[in-house]
Motif scaffolding. Structure first.
Motif, mmCIF file in Angstrom:
data_model
loop_
_atom_site.group_PDB
_atom_site.id
_atom_site.type_symbol
_atom_site.label_atom_id
_atom_site.label_comp_id
_atom_site.label_asym_id
_atom_site.label_seq_id
_atom_site.Cartn_x
_atom_site.Cartn_y
_atom_site.Cartn_z
ATOM 1 N N GLY A 14 22.013 70.171 40.728
ATOM 2 C CA GLY A 14 21.507 68.816 40.525
ATOM 3 C C GLY A 14 21.327 68.007 41.791
ATOM 4 O O GLY A 14 20.968 66.836 41.720
ATOM 5 N N VAL A 15 21.580 68.596 42.973
ATOM 6 C CA VAL A 15 21.431 67.872 44.239
ATOM 7 C C VAL A 15 20.575 68.705 45.189
ATOM 8 O O VAL A 15 20.866 69.872 45.435
ATOM 9 N N ARG A 16 19.511 68.092 45.709
ATOM 10 C CA ARG A 16 18.616 68.790 46.640
ATOM 11 C C ARG A 16 18.469 67.981 47.925
ATOM 12 O O ARG A 16 18.388 66.756 47.893
ATOM 13 N N LEU A 17 18.393 68.695 49.046
ATOM 14 C CA LEU A 17 18.097 68.103 50.339
ATOM 15 C C LEU A 17 16.680 68.509 50.695
ATOM 16 O O LEU A 17 16.356 69.699 50.747
ATOM 17 N N SER A 23 11.106 63.004 58.251
ATOM 18 C CA SER A 23 12.238 62.403 57.561
ATOM 19 C C SER A 23 12.937 63.426 56.683
ATOM 20 O O SER A 23 12.531 64.577 56.601
ATOM 21 N N TRP A 24 13.993 62.979 56.024
ATOM 22 C CA TRP A 24 14.724 63.798 55.069
ATOM 23 C C TRP A 24 15.047 62.922 53.866
ATOM 24 O O TRP A 24 15.002 61.693 53.943
ATOM 25 N N SER A 25 15.354 63.554 52.738
ATOM 26 C CA SER A 25 15.729 62.807 51.543
ATOM 27 C C SER A 25 16.692 63.629 50.703
ATOM 28 O O SER A 25 16.773 64.851 50.842
ATOM 29 N N VAL A 26 17.430 62.937 49.860
ATOM 30 C CA VAL A 26 18.367 63.569 48.939
ATOM 31 C C VAL A 26 17.945 63.194 47.530
ATOM 32 O O VAL A 26 17.722 62.020 47.229
ATOM 33 N N THR A 27 17.833 64.194 46.658
ATOM 34 C CA THR A 27 17.428 63.990 45.275
ATOM 35 C C THR A 27 18.552 64.423 44.354
ATOM 36 O O THR A 27 19.133 65.497 44.540
ATOM 37 N N THR A 28 18.889 63.584 43.378
ATOM 38 C CA THR A 28 19.922 63.913 42.405
ATOM 39 C C THR A 28 19.367 63.752 41.002
ATOM 40 O O THR A 28 18.476 62.944 40.760
ATOM 41 N N GLY A 29 19.917 64.501 40.063
ATOM 42 C CA GLY A 29 19.544 64.391 38.659
ATOM 43 C C GLY A 29 18.207 65.029 38.366
ATOM 44 O O GLY A 29 17.724 65.881 39.098
ATOM 45 N N SER A 39 15.500 58.301 50.676
ATOM 46 C CA SER A 39 14.913 58.851 51.891
ATOM 47 C C SER A 39 15.531 58.209 53.127
ATOM 48 O O SER A 39 16.019 57.068 53.083
ATOM 49 N N SER A 40 15.470 58.923 54.250
ATOM 50 C CA SER A 40 15.972 58.398 55.514
ATOM 51 C C SER A 40 15.120 57.245 56.024
ATOM 52 O O SER A 40 15.562 56.475 56.876
ATOM 53 N N THR A 59 9.338 52.846 42.849
ATOM 54 C CA THR A 59 9.670 53.037 44.251
ATOM 55 C C THR A 59 9.931 51.687 44.898
ATOM 56 O O THR A 59 9.167 50.729 44.696
ATOM 57 N N THR A 60 11.016 51.613 45.664
ATOM 58 C CA THR A 60 11.329 50.415 46.435
ATOM 59 C C THR A 60 11.532 50.817 47.885
ATOM 60 O O THR A 60 11.918 51.959 48.176
ATOM 61 N N ARG A 61 11.292 49.886 48.782
ATOM 62 C CA ARG A 61 11.476 50.150 50.198
ATOM 63 C C ARG A 61 12.512 49.185 50.755
ATOM 64 O O ARG A 61 12.585 48.031 50.343
ATOM 65 N N ARG A 62 13.281 49.671 51.716
ATOM 66 C CA ARG A 62 14.246 48.827 52.399
ATOM 67 C C ARG A 62 13.478 47.878 53.311
ATOM 68 O O ARG A 62 12.579 48.284 54.033
ATOM 69 N N ARG A 63 13.846 46.630 53.267
ATOM 70 C CA ARG A 63 13.159 45.660 54.110
ATOM 71 C C ARG A 63 13.766 45.665 55.510
ATOM 72 O O ARG A 63 14.971 45.668 55.663
#
Length: 65
Positions: A14-17, A23-29, A39-40, A59-63
């Protein structure tokens, strides 16, 4: 044709890198419910498959600042 790089590793059930060139990202579920990806670059996505050809994604982005 541009060259691309993308690789996905299963860390735990259930966890993917996910890695790409910038960049990199982590996906769960995602198996029987919502899938969350962080995402990084600061992007956070929540998605879910719905019956038939339908799906939902937010989708949301960090400000910065």
């Amino acid at each position: 044709m541009p060259l691309t790089f993308r690789k996905s590793f299963r860390i735990l059930p259930g966890v993917r890198l996910n890695l790409n060139r910038r960049s990199w990202s982590v996906t769960t579920g995602g198996r029987h419910g919502p899938k969350r990806t962080t995402s990084s670059t600061g992007r956070r996505t929540t998605s879910m498959d719905l019956p038939g050809p339908f799906g939902w994604r937010r989708t949301t982005r960090r400000r910065s600042g």
